[in-house]
Design a protein around this motif. Structure first.
Motif, short mmCIF file in Angstrom:
data_model
loop_
_atom_site.label_atom_id
_atom_site.label_comp_id
_atom_site.label_asym_id
_atom_site.label_seq_id
_atom_site.Cartn_x
_atom_site.Cartn_y
_atom_site.Cartn_z
N ALA A 229 0.84 -1.20 0.00
CA ALA A 229 0.00 0.00 0.00
C ALA A 229 0.88 1.25 0.00
O ALA A 229 2.05 1.21 0.37
CB ALA A 229 -0.93 0.00 1.22
N ARG A 230 0.30 2.34 -0.41
CA ARG A 230 1.01 3.62 -0.38
C ARG A 230 1.14 4.10 1.06
O ARG A 230 0.15 4.11 1.80
CB ARG A 230 0.26 4.66 -1.22
N ASN B 53 -1.22 15.46 8.41
CA ASN B 53 -0.91 16.79 8.97
C ASN B 53 -2.19 17.34 9.58
O ASN B 53 -3.13 17.69 8.87
CB ASN B 53 -0.39 17.72 7.87
N ASN B 54 -2.23 17.41 10.91
CA ASN B 54 -3.42 17.88 11.61
C ASN B 54 -3.46 19.40 11.70
O ASN B 54 -2.44 20.07 11.59
CB ASN B 54 -3.48 17.28 13.01
N SER B 55 -4.68 19.91 11.91
CA SER B 55 -4.91 21.35 12.10
C SER B 55 -4.36 22.17 10.94
O SER B 55 -3.71 23.20 11.14
CB SER B 55 -4.30 21.81 13.43
N VAL C 91 -4.52 14.45 4.70
CA VAL C 91 -3.98 13.10 4.57
C VAL C 91 -3.54 12.89 3.13
O VAL C 91 -4.27 13.23 2.19
CB VAL C 91 -5.04 12.04 4.95
N ARG C 92 -2.36 12.35 2.96
CA ARG C 92 -1.82 12.12 1.62
C ARG C 92 -1.35 10.68 1.51
O ARG C 92 -0.61 10.18 2.36
CB ARG C 92 -0.66 13.08 1.35
N THR D 60 -4.57 13.24 -2.29
CA THR D 60 -4.61 14.13 -1.13
C THR D 60 -6.05 14.40 -0.73
O THR D 60 -6.89 14.71 -1.58
CB THR D 60 -3.90 15.46 -1.42
N VAL D 61 -6.34 14.26 0.55
CA VAL D 61 -7.68 14.51 1.08
C VAL D 61 -7.58 15.53 2.20
O VAL D 61 -6.73 15.40 3.09
CB VAL D 61 -8.32 13.21 1.62
#
Length: 265
Positions: A48-49, A54-56, A67-68, A73-74
Motif C-alpha cells: 500500500a502507499r 498533517n493535523n490542524s 492526509v496524503r 490528497t484529502v
C-alpha cells in the motif's frame, strides 16, 4: 518488471498509456523467473502507499486534517454549530443513543473538486460518486459510534431548570452554558479503510492461465482495469480488530447489465 521499451521501442510510459492492461499483466507476470511480480507503479501486489498526516491544517475549522497517500490528497474539516431543541422540527425526548441519527446532527459533505481528476469539471453539480461516498461516510459515522451524543450536548443552569420542572435527573434543557475552556471532542475509536481489487489477465493477447492478482490500495488506473473491488473498514484501537464496514464494488458488472438492458429489443 516490463522491459524498458514496449512494441517497436516505445518508452515505458507511452506503452503503459497505450496498452495499460497488457502492461500491468507483463509486470505482474514477468517472463524472467528471477524478477519479482510488481505493478506498473513499482509497488508489490500487496503493498500500500504509505500515508502522511498533517493535523490542524485549516484555520477556519474547529478541527481539520490533511492526509496524503501517494498522489492522492484529502483535506477534511470539521465545524460545530449550536442548535436549540426548540429549533428542531418535531423534537421529542428519545433514546439519547440514537439522537445523532434521529435528527441528523452529524452531516458529512464530500466534494470532489476539479483537481481530483480530469473527469470532474468546475461548475458542475455534485456527481453520483460524491453522493455515494457521502452516504457511505454517513453510515460509517453512525455504525461505528465514533461520536457520543452526550459529548455534543450543551446544558447549563440545570439546577434552576430541574427545580422548575420538578425533576431530579439530568435533562436536556433550553438553557445553554459556554465555557472559556473548551473541551476536546472525544473520538471513540479510529476506523481505517483499506481497498483491494482483483485483476485478471483476460481480454489480452497474452494468456494468463486463469490467474488473478489481489492488488492492495489500487490507484485510479488499476481500479479501471480491475473487475471487482472491496473496501473493508476496521478498528483495532481497543486492542481487538473489529470490522465496521464491508463494501463490495462491481461497477463494470453493473455497466454490462445496463448495456444489455439498453440494447434489448
Amino acid at each position: 518488471m516490463a522491459s524498458e521499451g514496449g512494441p517497436r521501442g516505445l518508452p515505458r510510459a507511452t506503452f503503459a498509456k497505450l496498452s495499460p492492461h497488457p502492461y500491468l499483466l507483463a509486470n505482474l507476470e514477468p517472463s524472467d523467473e528471477g524478477t519479482a511480480p510488481a505493478r506498473s507503479n513499482g509497488r508489490a501486489p500487496r503493498a500500500a502507499r504509505p500515508p502522511t498526516v498533517n493535523n490542524s491544517s485549516l484555520t477556519h475549522a474547529n478541527g481539520s486534517s490533511l492526509v496524503r497517500c501517494g498522489d492522492t490528497t484529502v483535506i477534511c474539516g470539521v465545524r460545530a454549530e449550536t442548535i436549540l431543541t426548540s429549533d428542531i422540527p418535531n423534537f421529542r425526548p428519545s433514546n439519547r443513543k440514537t439522537e445523532l441519527k434521529d435528527y441528523d446532527l452529524l452531516v458529512p459533505n464530500l466534494e470532489l473538486a476539479t483537481g481530483c481528476s480530469p473527469q470532474f469539471l468546475p461548475g458542475q453539480p455534485p456527481t453520483t460518486l460524491a453522493q455515494t461516498l457521502s452516504t457511505r461516510v454517513y453510515s460509517l459515522l453512525h455504525a461505528s459510534k465514533l461520536v457520543s451524543p452526550d459529548d455534543l450536548r450543551i446544558c447549563g443552569g440545570l439546577a434552576k431548570y430541574q427545580a422548575a420542572q420538578g425533576s431530579v435527573g439530568p435533562r436536556l434543557g433550553e438553557d445553554r452554558l459556554f465555557s472559556d475552556d473548551p473541551v476536546p471532542l472525544t473520538i471513540n475509536g479510529m476506523p481505517i479503510a483499506s481497498t483491494a481489487a482483483i485483476f485478471t489477465g483476460k481480454d489480452t493477447d497474452r494468456p494468463s492461465d486463469g490467474k488473478f492478482w489481489l492488488l492492495l490500495d489500487p490507484d485510479r488506473l488499476e481500479e479501471s482495469l480491475c473487475d471487482e473491488a472491496i473496501t473493508v473498514v476496521v478498528d483495532k484501537s481497543g486492542g481487538e480488530t473489529k470490522i465496521l464496514s464491508i463494501t463490495k464494488h462491481g461497477e463494470k458488472r453493473w455497466d454490462e447489465f445496463r448495456s444489455a438492458i439498453e440494447e434489448s429489443p
